[in-house]
Design a protein around this motif. Structure first.
Motif, PDB file in Angstrom:
ATOM      1  N   GLU A 141       0.838  -1.201   0.000  1.00  0.00           N
ATOM      2  CA  GLU A 141       0.000   0.000   0.000  1.00  0.00           C
ATOM      3  C   GLU A 141       0.881   1.263   0.000  1.00  0.00           C
ATOM      4  O   GLU A 141       0.639   2.222  -0.746  1.00  0.00           O
ATOM      5  N   ALA A 142       1.921   1.240   0.820  1.00  0.00           N
ATOM      6  CA  ALA A 142       2.823   2.404   0.904  1.00  0.00           C
ATOM      7  C   ALA A 142       3.600   2.582  -0.411  1.00  0.00           C
ATOM      8  O   ALA A 142       3.821   3.711  -0.863  1.00  0.00           O
ATOM      9  N   LEU A 143       3.972   1.449  -1.025  1.00  0.00           N
ATOM     10  CA  LEU A 143       4.669   1.532  -2.323  1.00  0.00           C
ATOM     11  C   LEU A 143       3.743   2.135  -3.375  1.00  0.00           C
ATOM     12  O   LEU A 143       4.160   2.987  -4.176  1.00  0.00           O
ATOM     13  N   ASP A 144       2.484   1.721  -3.372  1.00  0.00           N
ATOM     14  CA  ASP A 144       1.516   2.271  -4.337  1.00  0.00           C
ATOM     15  C   ASP A 144       1.405   3.788  -4.165  1.00  0.00           C
ATOM     16  O   ASP A 144       1.344   4.526  -5.152  1.00  0.00           O
ATOM     17  N   GLU A 145       1.382   4.241  -2.922  1.00  0.00           N
ATOM     18  CA  GLU A 145       1.277   5.683  -2.682  1.00  0.00           C
ATOM     19  C   GLU A 145       2.541   6.402  -3.186  1.00  0.00           C
ATOM     20  O   GLU A 145       2.463   7.457  -3.819  1.00  0.00           O
ATOM     21  N   ALA A 146       3.708   5.781  -2.915  1.00  0.00           N
ATOM     22  CA  ALA A 146       4.974   6.380  -3.382  1.00  0.00           C
ATOM     23  C   ALA A 146       4.993   6.466  -4.908  1.00  0.00           C
ATOM     24  O   ALA A 146       5.487   7.442  -5.484  1.00  0.00           O
ATOM     25  N   THR A 147       4.429   5.452  -5.572  1.00  0.00           N
ATOM     26  CA  THR A 147       4.385   5.446  -7.041  1.00  0.00           C
ATOM     27  C   THR A 147       3.442   6.538  -7.535  1.00  0.00           C
ATOM     28  O   THR A 147       3.779   7.307  -8.447  1.00  0.00           O
ATOM     29  N   ALA A 148       2.266   6.609  -6.905  1.00  0.00           N
ATOM     30  CA  ALA A 148       1.264   7.602  -7.335  1.00  0.00           C
ATOM     31  C   ALA A 148       1.798   9.029  -7.174  1.00  0.00           C
ATOM     32  O   ALA A 148       1.503   9.905  -7.996  1.00  0.00           O
ATOM     33  N   LEU A 149       2.600   9.244  -6.149  1.00  0.00           N
ATOM     34  CA  LEU A 149       3.128  10.595  -5.912  1.00  0.00           C
ATOM     35  C   LEU A 149       4.424  10.873  -6.681  1.00  0.00           C
ATOM     36  O   LEU A 149       5.003  11.948  -6.562  1.00  0.00           O
ATOM     37  N   GLY A 150       4.887   9.885  -7.437  1.00  0.00           N
ATOM     38  CA  GLY A 150       6.076  10.099  -8.271  1.00  0.00           C
ATOM     39  C   GLY A 150       7.392   9.879  -7.548  1.00  0.00           C
ATOM     40  O   GLY A 150       8.458  10.126  -8.101  1.00  0.00           O
ATOM     41  N   TYR A 151       7.349   9.382  -6.304  1.00  0.00           N
ATOM     42  CA  TYR A 151       8.616   9.090  -5.605  1.00  0.00           C
ATOM     43  C   TYR A 151       9.225   7.794  -6.116  1.00  0.00           C
ATOM     44  O   TYR A 151      10.420   7.705  -6.342  1.00  0.00           O
ATOM     45  N   ALA A 152       8.365   6.767  -6.263  1.00  0.00           N
ATOM     46  CA  ALA A 152       8.874   5.479  -6.740  1.00  0.00           C
ATOM     47  C   ALA A 152       8.702   5.398  -8.251  1.00  0.00           C
ATOM     48  O   ALA A 152       7.724   5.887  -8.801  1.00  0.00           O
ATOM     49  N   GLU A 153       9.682   4.775  -8.911  1.00  0.00           N
ATOM     50  CA  GLU A 153       9.595   4.614 -10.364  1.00  0.00           C
ATOM     51  C   GLU A 153       8.685   3.444 -10.691  1.00  0.00           C
ATOM     52  O   GLU A 153       8.355   2.633  -9.811  1.00  0.00           O
ATOM     53  N   ALA A 154       8.304   3.340 -11.979  1.00  0.00           N
ATOM     54  CA  ALA A 154       7.418   2.253 -12.410  1.00  0.00           C
ATOM     55  C   ALA A 154       8.035   0.906 -12.026  1.00  0.00           C
ATOM     56  O   ALA A 154       7.348   0.014 -11.541  1.00  0.00           O
ATOM     57  N   ASP A 155       9.346   0.768 -12.237  1.00  0.00           N
ATOM     58  CA  ASP A 155      10.061  -0.405 -11.727  1.00  0.00           C
ATOM     59  C   ASP A 155      10.881   0.065 -10.517  1.00  0.00           C
ATOM     60  O   ASP A 155      11.935   0.678 -10.685  1.00  0.00           O
ATOM     61  N   PRO A 156      10.386  -0.218  -9.316  1.00  0.00           N
ATOM     62  CA  PRO A 156      11.055   0.334  -8.125  1.00  0.00           C
ATOM     63  C   PRO A 156      12.211  -0.520  -7.609  1.00  0.00           C
ATOM     64  O   PRO A 156      12.743  -0.244  -6.535  1.00  0.00           O
ATOM     65  N   THR A 157      12.598  -1.563  -8.362  1.00  0.00           N
ATOM     66  CA  THR A 157      13.568  -2.543  -7.845  1.00  0.00           C
ATOM     67  C   THR A 157      14.844  -1.898  -7.285  1.00  0.00           C
ATOM     68  O   THR A 157      15.288  -2.239  -6.194  1.00  0.00           O
ATOM     69  N   ALA A 158      15.436  -0.964  -8.046  1.00  0.00           N
ATOM     70  CA  ALA A 158      16.725  -0.389  -7.622  1.00  0.00           C
ATOM     71  C   ALA A 158      16.608   0.266  -6.249  1.00  0.00           C
ATOM     72  O   ALA A 158      17.530   0.188  -5.433  1.00  0.00           O
ATOM     73  N   ASP A 159      15.477   0.873  -5.989  1.00  0.00           N
ATOM     74  CA  ASP A 159      15.286   1.528  -4.698  1.00  0.00           C
ATOM     75  C   ASP A 159      14.906   0.528  -3.613  1.00  0.00           C
ATOM     76  O   ASP A 159      15.571   0.431  -2.589  1.00  0.00           O
ATOM     77  N   VAL A 160      13.818  -0.229  -3.848  1.00  0.00           N
ATOM     78  CA  VAL A 160      13.272  -1.049  -2.752  1.00  0.00           C
ATOM     79  C   VAL A 160      14.147  -2.257  -2.422  1.00  0.00           C
ATOM     80  O   VAL A 160      14.097  -2.777  -1.307  1.00  0.00           O
TER      81      VAL A 160
END
Ligand code: HSE
Length: 432
Positions: free
Chosen positions: A179-198
């Motif tokens: 849920e938190a990842l989805d919010e980060a994606t929606a707000l533009g913090y997380a990239e479409a592929d968040p692997t490098a970060d998460v």
């Protein structure tokens, strides 16, 4: 002031590159006054030439980055394309053709920084990369220059904004990881592929760079122990709360107590709410540096984003241009200590272990024996009997400091006990 401009080639014109171009244009007079000569954008290499780029003369746009760095009249190449290739070849070619380089490329510097420094030195050119670690936060230059007379023993920080945002949301709203990842994606913090970060790759690259500079040695990304945040659960966060802690993805670089080796690691950890890093919220970054003479220093600010990262790039551009005018170069690689990087098993840390156990006589003694056999001392134990009729209890053990190998050996042995129904969570405890 010299009237002939210094010529700059910009490789990449995305979120960061476009801000670099904008600030170069809007602050041209100030930059010229600070450098002692005008700086001119002489070419911009992009992948998609048809895209409209406000404020950039279309005549400067090219898709041939190699030809741009080979032109021969370029004084400084700014590389903000990221990734290993073609960035590595373009930077090397830039040095060979007489340009200094400013790069924001953490992956490349963490993989091959030493080789790039060697080529820069061979050609008498600068390699600056403040933007590669923690965006706008001045960190590389303080470590390379301001603390060059001190002895840094530890660097501990939050160097990835995306994961800090996710963990912060989990902490403040009780949300689960997805849920938190989805919010980060929606707000533009997380990239479409968040692997490098998460998964911690981004933070591990930054840890490798920081460890190398801090300890005057070479640390490559493959030598950084890495664990991401994908396994962090709402239960872990709640458990941290009960201990007066919060969970952060930390990059930790340490000099061993005997001074003969270093370690670098990235993993989620519980830190006390009283620790200054606990109050680093949302997508901010912060890094603690502990050195012998200066004591504890903390660097805090935005670790990502176009304008903040461009600020770091432009600071480096000014420095490289000043060096060119002075006929000199800034500090190159300082890796004279050649300290080996010890494996994670040698790191001394503390574990928070949450177990589901059978609620019957002797279980606590059995569990305690496993810790004793691995020479791991227990700090606290909290037991809560389930009210669901399962005959199970939840047992939370926090250890004293011990080598990571002994702690992970303890967890392995606990898993083999019949009375241990499951290991609900394991997390290191740091910052005390
Ligand atoms: N993706 C990184 C972060 C920024 O979330 O902090 C670039 O390193």
């Amino acid at each position: 002031m010299r009237t002939r401009p210094l010529k700059v080639a910009l490789l990449g014109c995305g979120v960061v590159g476009s801000e670099v171009a904008r600030i170069m244009t809007t602050h041209a007079d100030d930059l010229a006054a600070r450098i002692g000569a005008p700086v001119e954008l002489a070419g911009v290499a992009v992948r998609r030439p048809s895209k409209v780029r406000e404020g950039i003369d279309p005549a400067l746009i090219t898709t041939d980055a190699t030809a741009l760095v080979k032109r021969g009249d370029i004084d400084v190449v700014i590389e903000v394309i990221g990734g290993i290739e073609p960035a590595r070849t373009l930077i090397t070619t830039a040095f060979e053709h007489g340009a200094g380089v400013v790069s924001a490329n953490k992956a490349l510097l963490a993989e091959d920084g030493s080789a790039l420094h060697a080529v820069a030195e061979q050609h008498g050119r600068d390699l600056y990369y403040e933007a590669a670690v923690a965006g706008a936060i001045p960190l590389v230059r303080p470590l390379r220059e301001s603390l060059a007379g001190d002895k840094v023993n530890r660097v501990l920080g939050i160097v990835n904004g995306t994961t800090n945002f996710i963990l912060d949301r989990m902490d403040t709203s009780g949300a689960g990881y997805s849920e938190a990842l989805d919010e980060a994606t929606a707000l533009g913090y997380a990239e479409a592929d968040p692997t490098a970060d998460v998964e911690g790759f981004d933070a591990a690259a930054k840890a490798a760079i920081l460890a190398g500079i801090a300890f005057h040695t070479r640390v490559r990304i493959g030598e950084v122990h890495r664990e991401g945040i994908t396994e962090v659960t709402a239960a872990d966060i709640a458990s941290a709360r009960r201990m007066g802690c919060t969970v952060k993805l930390l990059a930790i670089c340490e000099r061993a107590a005997d001074g003969r080796s270093v370690t670098a690691r990235v993993h989620p950890a519980m830190i006390p709410l009283s620790h200054p890093l606990a109050s680093v919220r949302e997508a901010y970054n912060a890094v603690f540096v502990e050195s012998e003479a200066a004591g504890q220093l903390m660097f805090y600010g935005p670790g990502a984003g176009g304008a903040p990262t461009a600020s770091a790039v432009l600071g480096d551009l000014v420095a490289v241009c000043r060096n060119i005018l002075a006929g000199t170069t800034g500090p190159g690689e300082s890796a004279y200590t050649r300290l080996p990087v010890s494996p994670m098993g040698d790191v001394v840390t503390r574990y928070h272990i949450s177990l589901d156990v059978a609620d019957k006589p002797g279980v606590l003694a059995q569990v305690a024996t496993v810790f004793a056999e691995q020479d791991v001392s227990i700090d606290t134990v909290r037991q809560q009997v389930r009210q669901d009729g399962s005959g199970e209890a939840s047992l939370v053990v926090v250890t004293h400091r011990a080598p990571d190998a002994a702690l992970s050996g303890t967890v392995e042995a606990l898993r083999k006990l019949d009375t241990v129904r499951g290991v609900a969570s394991i997390m290191r405890v740091e910052g005390e």
